[in-house]
Design an enzyme around this catalytic site. Structure first.
Site, mmCIF file in Angstrom:
data_model
loop_
_atom_site.group_PDB
_atom_site.id
_atom_site.type_symbol
_atom_site.label_atom_id
_atom_site.label_comp_id
_atom_site.label_asym_id
_atom_site.label_seq_id
_atom_site.Cartn_x
_atom_site.Cartn_y
_atom_site.Cartn_z
ATOM 1 N N ARG A 99 -26.274 -16.231 -14.763
ATOM 2 C CA ARG A 99 -25.210 -15.901 -14.725
ATOM 3 C C ARG A 99 -24.952 -16.609 -13.067
ATOM 4 N NH1 ARG A 99 -28.198 -11.645 -13.600
ATOM 5 N NH2 ARG A 99 -27.975 -10.526 -12.741
ATOM 6 N N CYS A 122 -39.726 20.174 -11.515
ATOM 7 C CA CYS A 122 -41.100 20.212 -12.807
ATOM 8 C C CYS A 122 -40.302 19.636 -13.853
ATOM 9 C CB CYS A 122 -40.094 21.759 -13.589
ATOM 10 S SG CYS A 122 -38.374 21.944 -13.308
ATOM 11 N N ARG A 144 -20.290 0.375 -1.803
ATOM 12 C CA ARG A 144 -19.076 1.122 -2.390
ATOM 13 C C ARG A 144 -17.932 1.597 -1.681
ATOM 14 N NH1 ARG A 144 -20.631 -0.359 -8.676
ATOM 15 N NH2 ARG A 144 -18.881 -1.978 -9.185
ATOM 16 N N CYS A 173 -7.548 5.668 -3.779
ATOM 17 C CA CYS A 173 -8.795 5.277 -2.822
ATOM 18 C C CYS A 173 -9.434 4.955 -4.109
ATOM 19 C CB CYS A 173 -8.984 4.953 -1.669
ATOM 20 S SG CYS A 173 -9.842 7.024 -1.731
ATOM 21 N N GLY A 208 -23.455 -12.422 -5.654
ATOM 22 C CA GLY A 208 -23.408 -12.181 -6.854
ATOM 23 C C GLY A 208 -23.697 -12.320 -8.068
ATOM 24 N N ASN A 215 -31.542 -14.477 -11.747
ATOM 25 C CA ASN A 215 -30.221 -14.484 -11.460
ATOM 26 C C ASN A 215 -29.272 -15.151 -12.194
ATOM 27 O OD1 ASN A 215 -31.241 -13.521 -7.768
ATOM 28 N ND2 ASN A 215 -29.925 -12.202 -9.414
#
Lengths: 195, 651
Positions: B52, B166, B115, B151, B19, B49
């Site tokens: 960019r 609520c 990820r 990590c 992307g 999209n």
């Protein structure tokens, strides 16, 4: 000229960046005209970025860019080593009648001598400007695509800011060194407000 | 550099995501001389999209991002090998053996879930991971190498924002609460699956009737035309429901009371009769071009409409759904690219906002909130992509001591717009990379296995295809190759209370939870606890031994999210972690010994002097004058060419 407003198509296309800088900025971009001179890697990256931003037109000119130098005396009192080293090299190119970037490691002896002279004149010790740094600058005459992308991106952002009128311009010299990964802004403007 | 070229040419890379970051990254990798790249992306190309993701064109809308990206790059680098996968990276095909073939993995993802999954696979395969993210002008690149650095999950990442139920159903105080109500309650009730449980109050009751006689307001009455139906719904959700809420005095003791809104209050009678021009302005045929805005002549999505205009849009959109998109009703879920749905949700949210004294928003703004839209520009992605490639080359050269986490800022901090920081050592209490045992407090006599699986194993631990064992007994697993009996057995187990499972789970039990694909195993010590605070501990279970992510608005109750976990996860790491004075910029050590990774110091007075401040604050460089002075990147200049003897460096 066309309509003041962005078309529906443009609004849909630029939706994600309009959410960053607003509709007015996008309108101003669409009415802007850009002239680019000197088509090397970084500049080509910039061209991609500015076209994606939605400028009105882009004119390409492949001339040699002029080096912009300011006199030593007007430099601020505190500068990055890398910048100082770059100015040593620039002084060398000037003295030897070379084009910018037309250097090699064979030039190192003369450059080292120049460093000595300039350091004596301006006070940093030679030890602060390592041989290795100068050697690296002499040797890197080809472009490194990741760095082109980074500089082209920063440049794109600056031009977009200038056209849209949104956001402060960086003041006033940006450079990036892949070896340490820092992207630094140096103020080498003439206003001497540094302590 | 010559040595760079050989590692580059021999490298085999995996990119996850094609992307915003992916397009820039693929381009930069290709230009840098990489020859063998695999790329996974499950998405197809959308118009939004194209501002960019420059490898794509208008004509590609609807096609696979991975495939189109590959085709675009091959056009300017015919010799390059790019293998595209139009698939979800969580697919079991992308197992540890798949990941093992690569020298480094580069992520360009937009959600936390994926990820985490890739992080685990990289740990299992022992392949370094370069992570990244951008939002607007912010971005970061981080490097994760098993055993050497943290990590991706060592530092907990904020999970998507959720709101107490609520707040959404009764006491909204922000516009986003109104959006969630309009999208997940009203829109879902009216146009989504009717059998889905819904917290919207749908029943009218008069004093005398019992619950069996209460009717579902959303069922249309006999002889009621669509306009009447629309007005009745409006009055029910914006009028009657508010009256009902007002009748509970307690709620409003310390809050501003909402005011009920009825159609008659807002629209003049003539307008009620002739709300829109249904037949005139519609484009024939295409259901997605049906629009209430067009029908009513409200053209600008950036305008903030009045209560009256919102009401007209609400009624018109409702009408258009029933008249023009009848077939879809009952199956619809909110899609930010569905114009009519966005109009409906915007209008509904605004009317509710007006009721509660919350400022109204334009369709443009409402769409961004409802659709979790991340604002994005090309330049930031280009910069981040460049930084990713630089780190990738360091990984290929095994240049461990030079790995950096780099932050791209919008405004410079200490003269830096791009700020590199050394990675930290692995977190010893990270349950993902350090196998720390966890503890779970739960009422084993009241909680079912299903609760444990959904809330703990999937949500908190992020496992995709879990396996749960008590000693030798398999209590639950997921898989394609299970036989019917086993599946039935597991289904039955899910409904059982923990203490009543075939192998009972009580205080002191140790459960082993695994995800075979992620190669992640967690041992959980179960502790029985009778009671939990409904407000502060709504899940009825507490998992510890693991640092909790900071979830912002949790004041305890059962939570509702605002759609998919996209926005927060794709953003840059919150910058409160890298404030001006907290940064530890470690100067490069000249002796050639790799500097030991340090734990980040919270007290900066002990921190290693930053490069720039050593001059500013006058702390000495500690090195003798003859040595190369690497403590600072900065030199002091003296004016002029007068040849005065050099002054000492500022102490």
């Amino acid at each position: 000229m066309g309509n003041e407003e962005l078309t529906e198509q443009e609004t849909a296309l630029y939706d994600r960046q309009i959410r960053v800088w607003g509709v007015d900025a996008q309108r101003r971009l669409s009415k802007s005209h850009i002239l680019v001179s000197g088509l090397r890697g970084t500049v080509v990256e910039f061209c991609k970025n500015i076209v994606l931003a939605g400028v009105g037109s882009l004119t390409l000119n492949d001339d040699r860019p002029d080096a912009i130098a300011i006199p030593w005396r007007s430099l601020p009192k505190r500068v990055s080593k890398l910048y100082f080293a770059m100015r040593v090299l620039e002084r060398f190119e000037e003295a030897e009648g070379r084009n910018p970037g037309e250097t090699s490691t064979a030039d190192l002896p003369i450059v080292l001598k120049l460093r000595k002279d300039l350091c004596e004149a301006h006070s940093p010790s030679e030890a602060q400007i390592p041989d290795s740094l100068l050697e690296r600058l002499l040797a890197s005459t080809t472009e490194f695509p990741p760095v082109c992308a980074i500089i082209g991106g920063i440049l794109g952002q600056e031009v977009i800011k200038a056209i849209s009128g949104k956001g402060d311009p960086l003041k006033n010299f940006f450079f990036f060194d892949a070896v340490d990964g820092k992207g630094i802004i140096e103020d080498i403007s003439n206003t001497n407000t540094h302590s | 550099m010559a040595s760079d070229l050989s590692v580059i040419e021999g490298a085999k890379l995996l990119m996850v995501g094609a992307g915003g970051i992916g397009c820039e990254l693929l381009k930069t990798l290709a230009l840098s001389g990489f020859k063998d790249i695999h790329i996974i992306d499950m998405d197809t190309i959308e118009v939004s999209n194209l501002n960019r993701q420059f490898l794509f064109r208008q004509s590609h809308v609807g096609q696979s991002k991975a495939k189109v990206a590959r085709d675009a790059v091959v056009r300017f680098r015919p010799q390059i090998s790019i293998t595209p996968y139009h698939a979800n990276v969580k697919d079991p095909d992308f197992n540890v053996d798949f990941f093992k073939q690569f020298n480094v993995v580069l992520n360009g993802l937009d959600n936390l879930d994926a990820r985490r999954h890739v992080n685990r696979l990289c740990l299992a395969a022992d392949v370094p991971l370069v992570e990244s993210g951008t939002t607007g002008f912010l971005g970061q690149v981080t490097v994760h190498a098993k055993g050497k650095t943290e990590c991706y999950e060592c530092q907990p990442k904020p999970s998507p924002k959720t709101y107490p139920v609520c707040t959404i159903t009764s006491t909204p105080s922000k516009f986003v609460h109104c959006i969630v109500w309009a999208k997940d309650l009203l829109f879902a009730k009216m146009f989504g699956d009717k059998n889905q449980e819904n917290d919207l109050n749908v029943r009218t009751s008069d004093a005398a009737s019992s619950s069996e006689h209460a009717e579902d307001v959303f069922e249309s009455k006999k002889d009621e035309d669509i306009e009447q139906y629309g007005r009745r719904i409006y009055d029910h959700v914006f009028g009657y429901n508010i009256e009902v809420a007002l009748s509970n005095e307690e709620t409003w003791k310390n809050r501003n009371r909402p005011r009920p809104v009825y159609v008659r209050d807002v629209l003049a009678t003539e307008l009620i009769q002739q709300n829109g021009n249904v037949d005139k302005d519609l484009v024939a045929g295409d259901p997605l071009s049906v629009s209430a805005m067009a029908s009513l002549g409200l053209k600008n999505p950036q305008d903030v409409w009045s209560l009256m205009e919102n009401s007209r849009i609400f009624l018109e959109a409702l009408k258009l759904f029933f008249l023009k998109r009848q077939k879809e009703i009952g199956n619809l879920s909110f899609d930010k690219d569905d114009q009519l749905a966005v109009e409906f949700v915007t209008a509904a949210a605004n009317i509710r906002a007006a009721s509660f004294g919350i400022p109204l928003h334009s369709l443009f703004e409402a769409k961004g909130i409802a659709g979790n839209i991340v604002h994005a520009v090309a330049t930031t992605n280009a910069i981040i992509a460049g930084l990713i490639v630089i780190e990738a080359i360091k990984v290929l050269r095994k240049d461990t001591s030079n790995y950096r986490m780099t932050y791209c800022l919008e405004h410079p901090s200490r003269k830096m717009l791009l700020m590199p920081v050394e990675p930290f050592e692995p977190n010893k209490s990270c349950y993902v990379c350090s196998e720390t045992p966890l503890s779970l407090e739960i009422n084993t006599k009241r909680s079912k296995l299903r609760d444990f699986v959904e809330k703990v194993v999937k949500a908190k631990l992020g496992m995709n295809l879990p396996l749960i064992m008590h000693g030798q007994v398999l209590l639950y697993e997921v898989g394609d190759d299970l036989d019917e009996d086993m599946v039935a057995n597991y289904e039955a187990n899910l409904e059982k209370l923990l203490s009543e499972l075939p192998s009972p789970v009580t205080g002191g039990t140790i459960l082993t939870v695994e995800d075979l694909q992620q190669e992640l195993t967690c041992n959980i010590n179960v502790k029985h606890r009778e009671d939990f605070d409904e407000e502060k501990e709504p899940d009825g279970m507490i998992l510890s031994g693991w640092t909790q992510p900071p979830a912002a608005e949790k004041d305890g109750k059962e939570s509702m999210g605002n759609g998919a976990s996209t926005s927060s996860a794709s953003q840059a790491i919150p910058l409160e972690t890298i404030g001006d004075d907290d940064i530890e910029i470690v100067p490069v050590v000249t002796e050639g010994v790799a500097p030991e990774r340090k734990r980040k110091l919270s007290d900066t007075s002990n921190a290693v002097t930053s490069d720039l401040s050593s001059v500013e604050h006058g702390t000495s460089s500690k090195k003798k004058p003859q040595e190369i002075d690497d403590d600072s990147d900065v030199v002091m200049l003296e004016d002029g060419d007068s040849g005065i003897s050099k002054k000492k460096r500022l102490r």
